[in-house]
Design a protein around this motif. Structure first.
Motif, PDB file in Angstrom:
ATOM      1  N   SER A   6       0.829  -1.199   0.000  1.00 13.52           N
ATOM      2  CA  SER A   6       0.000   0.000   0.000  1.00 13.52           C
ATOM      3  C   SER A   6       0.867   1.254   0.000  1.00 13.52           C
ATOM      4  O   SER A   6       1.827   1.352   0.770  1.00 13.52           O
ATOM      5  CB  SER A   6      -0.914   0.009   1.229  1.00 13.52           C
TER       6      SER A   6
ATOM      7  N   GLY B  15      -2.941   4.847  -1.048  1.00 11.02           N
ATOM      8  CA  GLY B  15      -4.050   4.240  -1.777  1.00 11.02           C
ATOM      9  C   GLY B  15      -5.351   4.277  -1.010  1.00 11.02           C
ATOM     10  O   GLY B  15      -6.117   3.307  -1.042  1.00 11.02           O
TER      11      GLY B  15
ATOM     12  N   ILE C 235      -7.473   0.881  -1.043  1.00  6.17           N
ATOM     13  CA  ILE C 235      -6.903  -0.143  -0.168  1.00  6.17           C
ATOM     14  C   ILE C 235      -7.982  -0.913   0.587  1.00  6.17           C
ATOM     15  O   ILE C 235      -7.828  -2.117   0.857  1.00  6.17           O
ATOM     16  CB  ILE C 235      -5.879   0.476   0.819  1.00  6.17           C
TER      17      ILE C 235
ATOM     18  N   VAL D 258      -0.053  -6.531   5.408  1.00  3.77           N
ATOM     19  CA  VAL D 258      -0.095  -5.270   4.676  1.00  3.77           C
ATOM     20  C   VAL D 258       1.188  -4.502   4.950  1.00  3.77           C
ATOM     21  O   VAL D 258       1.518  -4.227   6.108  1.00  3.77           O
ATOM     22  CB  VAL D 258      -1.317  -4.416   5.066  1.00  3.77           C
TER      23      VAL D 258
ATOM     24  N   ASP E  24       2.685  -1.023   4.480  1.00  4.38           N
ATOM     25  CA  ASP E  24       2.408   0.360   4.108  1.00  4.38           C
ATOM     26  C   ASP E  24       3.728   1.052   3.806  1.00  4.38           C
ATOM     27  O   ASP E  24       4.618   1.136   4.650  1.00  4.38           O
ATOM     28  CB  ASP E  24       1.670   1.103   5.210  1.00  4.38           C
TER      29      ASP E  24
ATOM     30  N   SER F 133       2.926   5.836   3.452  1.00  5.39           N
ATOM     31  CA  SER F 133       1.789   6.625   2.976  1.00  5.39           C
ATOM     32  C   SER F 133       1.662   7.934   3.744  1.00  5.39           C
ATOM     33  O   SER F 133       1.919   8.001   4.948  1.00  5.39           O
ATOM     34  CB  SER F 133       0.487   5.825   3.132  1.00  5.39           C
TER      35      SER F 133
ATOM     36  N   SER G  96      -4.601   6.372   4.298  1.00  7.09           N
ATOM     37  CA  SER G  96      -4.719   4.927   4.065  1.00  7.09           C
ATOM     38  C   SER G  96      -4.251   4.104   5.260  1.00  7.09           C
ATOM     39  O   SER G  96      -4.840   3.058   5.564  1.00  7.09           O
ATOM     40  CB  SER G  96      -3.954   4.519   2.798  1.00  7.09           C
TER      41      SER G  96
ATOM     42  N   GLY H  54      -2.071  -2.627  -3.760  1.00  5.76           N
ATOM     43  CA  GLY H  54      -3.112  -1.959  -2.984  1.00  5.76           C
ATOM     44  C   GLY H  54      -4.224  -1.344  -3.792  1.00  5.76           C
ATOM     45  O   GLY H  54      -5.261  -0.964  -3.220  1.00  5.76           O
ATOM     46  N   ASP H  55      -4.057  -1.227  -5.115  1.00  5.98           N
ATOM     47  CA  ASP H  55      -5.145  -0.689  -5.933  1.00  5.98           C
ATOM     48  C   ASP H  55      -5.853  -1.773  -6.742  1.00  5.98           C
ATOM     49  O   ASP H  55      -6.719  -1.472  -7.567  1.00  5.98           O
ATOM     50  CB  ASP H  55      -4.630   0.411  -6.868  1.00  5.98           C
TER      51      ASP H  55
END
Length: 341
Positions: A9, A12, A16, A35, A37, A40, A44, A91-92
């Motif tokens: 991610s 996102g 997400i 997950v 990250d 970010s 998110s 994540g998308d």
């Protein structure tokens, strides 16, 4: 634990939640969610935490304080895997509701090194286009044991990405599979190595993964980073040089895949900076010449010969003609399939 799903991610917040939710609430599925990250700066990470708090599945969040790129983020996720198998999800993107149970059932039954499944491209206007079959790859509409190289080479020109497969972690560790720490084309060599080095390789035609197509993708940026594709193709060349059996079974197919990918990068007209197009074309021409020599391929390659001049205008004119020919071949393939049905 059988399966670990690694989700990457970065900023996102819009997508997400859908990505994570597509992996949740699956009764009887022996899996965990990891997950990563990637630094970010939007909301998110808070959203991920709130989903994790109400989740009944094993769930871990790894927080990178800066964006380390997709390759290194996947490596970090791999270091935290508890499952016997792993798979990746950007994540998308998102999975179909039956994806995890279907994958888990196939892993339990076949115990492969690599399990490949089908995906579809989802466009902003709602179009959904399955990846397989296409005129390069048609593995049929039933599951297939691709362990025999003579059969597996039919899948070599499939899209080489990490997220259309599940991998046995023992296989990943034994072969030292890791992603390079870069933003562009970090996944090609991983996928090619996994495809050719797996001892047991299976394919299911089920469309399980949704690949979101949108203009914000890094592949739509104009940047020197797109020269990375040449470096990654050199790594594939080295792999084939070191393994005569890979060269024998997969060399020609991989050459076709890389040739179309290399020229596809510049054919978009938006990835390579205009001032560097000549340099890119010349490097691609040298690479393809070396490949052809290694594989003993004969006959002229018109696009490669034109690329060797470094004249981007001349190349654009010739490639435009080649694109029209390829489109015609694609239409003929679709027409043939309709007639056969």
């Amino acid at each position: 634990m059988l399966l670990s799903v690694i989700i990457i991610s970065f900023n996102g917040e819009k997508y997400i939640g859908q990505a994570i939710s597509s992996c949740l609430c699956l009764a009887g599925a022996d899996h965990e969610i990891i997950v990563v990250d990637n630094g970010s700066t939007d909301g998110s990470l808070d959203l991920i935490r709130s989903i994790a708090a109400g989740c009944g599945s094993p769930f871990r969040i790894i927080e990178n304080h800066e964006n380390k790129g997709p390759g290194e983020a996947r490596n970090i996720g791999l270091a935290h895997v508890s499952g016997e198998y792993c798979m990746f999800l950007d994540g998308d993107d998102w999975l179909e509701p039956e994806a995890i149970p279907r994958i888990v059932a196939c892993l339990q039954e076949w115990k492969p090194d690599v399990l490949m499944f089908n995906h579809q491209q989802v466009w902003p206007d709602g179009r959904k286009i399955p990846n397989v079959p296409n005129r390069y790859v048609d593995l049929g509409d039933r599951w297939a044991d691709l362990t025999d190289p003579a059969v597996r080479k039919g899948a070599i020109r499939n899209l080489h990405v990490p997220w259309n497969k599940a991998y046995r972690m023992g296989f990943v560790r034994d072969h030292g599979l890791l992603f390079p720490c870069q933003t562009y084309y970090e996944d090609m060599v991983w996928s090619i190595r996994a495809t050719v080095e797996a001892a047991a390789f299976y394919y299911i035609p089920d469309v399980l993964h949704n690949y979101r197509r949108h203009p914000q993708s890094s592949l739509h940026t104009t940047h020197d980073g797109h020269f990375n594709i040449i470096r990654e193709c050199r790594r594939v060349e080295a792999l084939l040089k070191d393994h005569a059996d890979y060269r024998q079974w997969y060399g020609t197919k991989l050459y076709g895949y890389m040739r179309s990918t290399l020229f596809g990068v510049i054919n978009t007209g938006s990835r390579i900076p205009k001032a560097r197009e000549g340099d890119y074309l010349k490097e691609v021409s040298v690479l393809l010449k070396d490949f052809r020599r290694m594989l003993g391929l004969r006959g002229p390659d018109i696009l490669s010969l034109v690329a060797a001049t470094g004249d981007s205008r001349m190349y654009s004119a010739v490639s435009g003609w080649a694109v029209r020919v390829n489109r015609l071949k694609g239409r003929m393939y679709k027409l043939r399939n309709r007639v056969l049905k």
